[in-house]
Design a protein around this motif. Structure first.
Motif, mmCIF file in Angstrom:
data_model
loop_
_atom_site.group_PDB
_atom_site.id
_atom_site.type_symbol
_atom_site.label_atom_id
_atom_site.label_comp_id
_atom_site.label_asym_id
_atom_site.label_seq_id
_atom_site.Cartn_x
_atom_site.Cartn_y
_atom_site.Cartn_z
ATOM 1 N N GLU A 73 2.415 1.841 -3.433
ATOM 2 C CA GLU A 73 1.448 2.186 -4.340
ATOM 3 C C GLU A 73 1.308 3.663 -4.260
ATOM 4 O O GLU A 73 1.229 4.252 -5.374
ATOM 5 C CB GLU A 73 0.120 1.308 -4.214
ATOM 6 C CG GLU A 73 -0.965 1.840 -5.341
ATOM 7 C CD GLU A 73 -2.119 0.993 -5.196
ATOM 8 O OE1 GLU A 73 -2.894 0.840 -6.241
ATOM 9 O OE2 GLU A 73 -2.366 0.272 -4.261
ATOM 10 N N THR A 74 0.843 4.253 -2.931
ATOM 11 C CA THR A 74 1.098 5.425 -2.860
ATOM 12 C C THR A 74 1.940 6.341 -3.309
ATOM 13 O O THR A 74 1.958 7.285 -4.023
ATOM 14 C CB THR A 74 0.747 5.962 -1.510
ATOM 15 O OG1 THR A 74 -0.426 4.979 -0.987
ATOM 16 C CG2 THR A 74 0.413 7.187 -1.096
ATOM 17 N N SER B 36 0.786 -1.371 0.056
ATOM 18 C CA SER B 36 -0.107 0.040 -0.085
ATOM 19 C C SER B 36 0.699 1.421 0.039
ATOM 20 O O SER B 36 0.770 2.331 -0.715
ATOM 21 C CB SER B 36 -0.934 0.018 1.305
ATOM 22 O OG SER B 36 -1.607 1.145 1.192
#
Length: 425
Positions: A223-224, A220
């Motif tokens: 991805e950010t 996560s």
């Protein structure tokens, strides 16, 4: 001439005696042949197995200071016993108060249930069990290829196998190896059982792991950061920050969608490659480079190139382009960014200066990072001032270039409350 029954009977008895003698002599010859083969094949193997068994026994005892039977079964079945002991010795030398956490070194697979392996069971698991249940005469047939068939001796109630058995027993008593074991080893009757537990070993360094955790990312987080980086090179604007990292929104919805799709593909590739291991800073640099290379050559439906600040190779004239290093500036402070700028602009180890295009890429990336950090920390330095300071440092390093990225806001000022921020030399 008249048939004389007694003479015939006498001849039969004489021939029968000769057959019994021949069969015994043959049995003795076969016994000698078998003993020779068994001692040539079985004894060396028995000696070697005993030596290895003693070594494995000692290794088990040493591993037993730290691990239980199931964990040792995993270690030794994997063939990692010595490597694990060497690792523990290395850690004890490296760290003054090092203590082994067995679960850090042996990771049992999901669903593990305790089996309770003993030492003998583990050694048999690793070395295989000698199948001493195979009868000696059967083993002899397997080794010599000679089958024992019917004989007059057996027909009369005798047992020629006793000849071999007695000779083999004498050899076994002399060597200290059981007759059945000697026969099984000669015939290579070794049984390897499947391990009842599963897991894997890893040479775990607690300090290195702690350091790596500071320099790794969840999927996560990755991805950010990757999407935000894509939006930044696509001309997007900074809207917030997450965990000290600037977050950019896309210039248009279409560009944002394309960047998210590509970032998802890159993350899927990395996920397959890492196989559950965390994504590192180096992994992020690889994905950022691939994303930027894609953005340089990819356009929207209207033909607008996604990368706002770099041109594709064919537009640069030579058909090739020198792409600078994709710097990872996440979480770096102003002083660290300045140090990175000076370090990256240094000549190579052979004294060769950087290609001007590479230097330009470095200057652009660090200038953008400084602007983002000034805004994040609450400074009132303008984008023009940042560009001038970065250009001054670049000139000191031998490059008369200025940042080419657009300013953060339309009025060319980095808007934020608070006092001034100075970029030091």
């Amino acid at each position: 001439m008249a048939f004389i029954p007694l003479a015939f009977a006498g001849g039969m008895a004489k021939r029968g005696s000769e057959i019994l003698k021949e069969e015994r002599e043959e049995a003795l010859t076969n016994a000698e042949e078998t003993i020779k083969i068994f001692t040539q094949l079985g004894l060396p193997k028995a000696t070697e197995r005993r030596s290895k068994r003693r070594q494995k026994d000692a290794m088990y005892d040493t591993l037993g200071k730290y691990f239980d039977g199931d964990q040792i079964a995993v270690i030794m079945k994997e063939g990692s016993g010595q490597a694990v002991l060497d690792h523990i010795a290395s850690m004890e030398k490296k760290y003054e108060n090092y203590s082994v956490n067995p679960n850090d070194i042996v990771v049992m697979d999901e669903g593990y249930e305790k089996h309770g392996y003993t030492k003998d069971q583990v050694l048999d698991l690793v070395m295989g069990r000698v199948d001493a249940g195979v009868p000696v005469l059967q083993a002899m047939e397997e080794v010599t290829g000679k089958k024992s068939g019917g004989s007059l001796t057996n027909l009369l109630g005798g047992n020629l196998g006793d000849v071999t058995t007695r000779r083999m027993s004498s050899i076994a008593n002399a060597t200290g190896v059981s007759m059945n074991e000697l026969a099984a080893l000669a015939a290579e009757n070794i049984v390897y059982d499947d391990i009842a537990v599963s897991g894997k070993t890893r040479l775990f360094d607690p300090a290195a792991a702690a350091s790596a955790s500071k320099d790794s990312f969840t999927e996560s987080q990755a991805e950010t950061r990757l999407v935000s980086f894509g939006n930044s090179i696509g001309g997007g604007s900074m809207v917030s920050e997450s965990e000290g990292v600037p977050i950019y929104k896309p210039e248009t919805a279409e560009i944002g969608y394309l960047i998210e799709q590509k970032a998802g593909e890159l993350l899927a590739e990395m996920r397959e490659q890492k196989q559950g291991e965390p994504i590192t800073r180096e992994d992020m640099q690889v994905m950022r480079r691939k994303l930027e290379e894609w953005a340089v050559t990819t356009t929207t439906a209207a033909g607008k190139r996604i990368h706002k600040f770099r041109e594709p190779p064919e537009e640069e004239g030579s058909g090739e382009t020198t792409v600078g290093p994709q710097l990872n500036t996440d979480g770096l402070k102003l002083g660290q960014l300045e140090s990175m700028l000076r370090e990256e602009l240094k000549p190579g180890v052979d004294g060769t200066a950087l290609d001007p295009k590479v230097a330009q890429s470095i200057v652009d990336q660090i200038a953008a990072a400084i602007k983002a950090e000034v805004k994040r920390t609450g400074g009132n330095m303008t984008a023009a001032q940042v560009d001038a300071e970065v250009a001054r440092i670049a000139k000191q390093m031998g490059f008369d270039i200025t940042p080419t990225l657009i300013a953060e806001t339309e009025d060319n000022t980095i808007q934020s409350p608070g006092g001034g921020i100075t970029v030091t030399n």
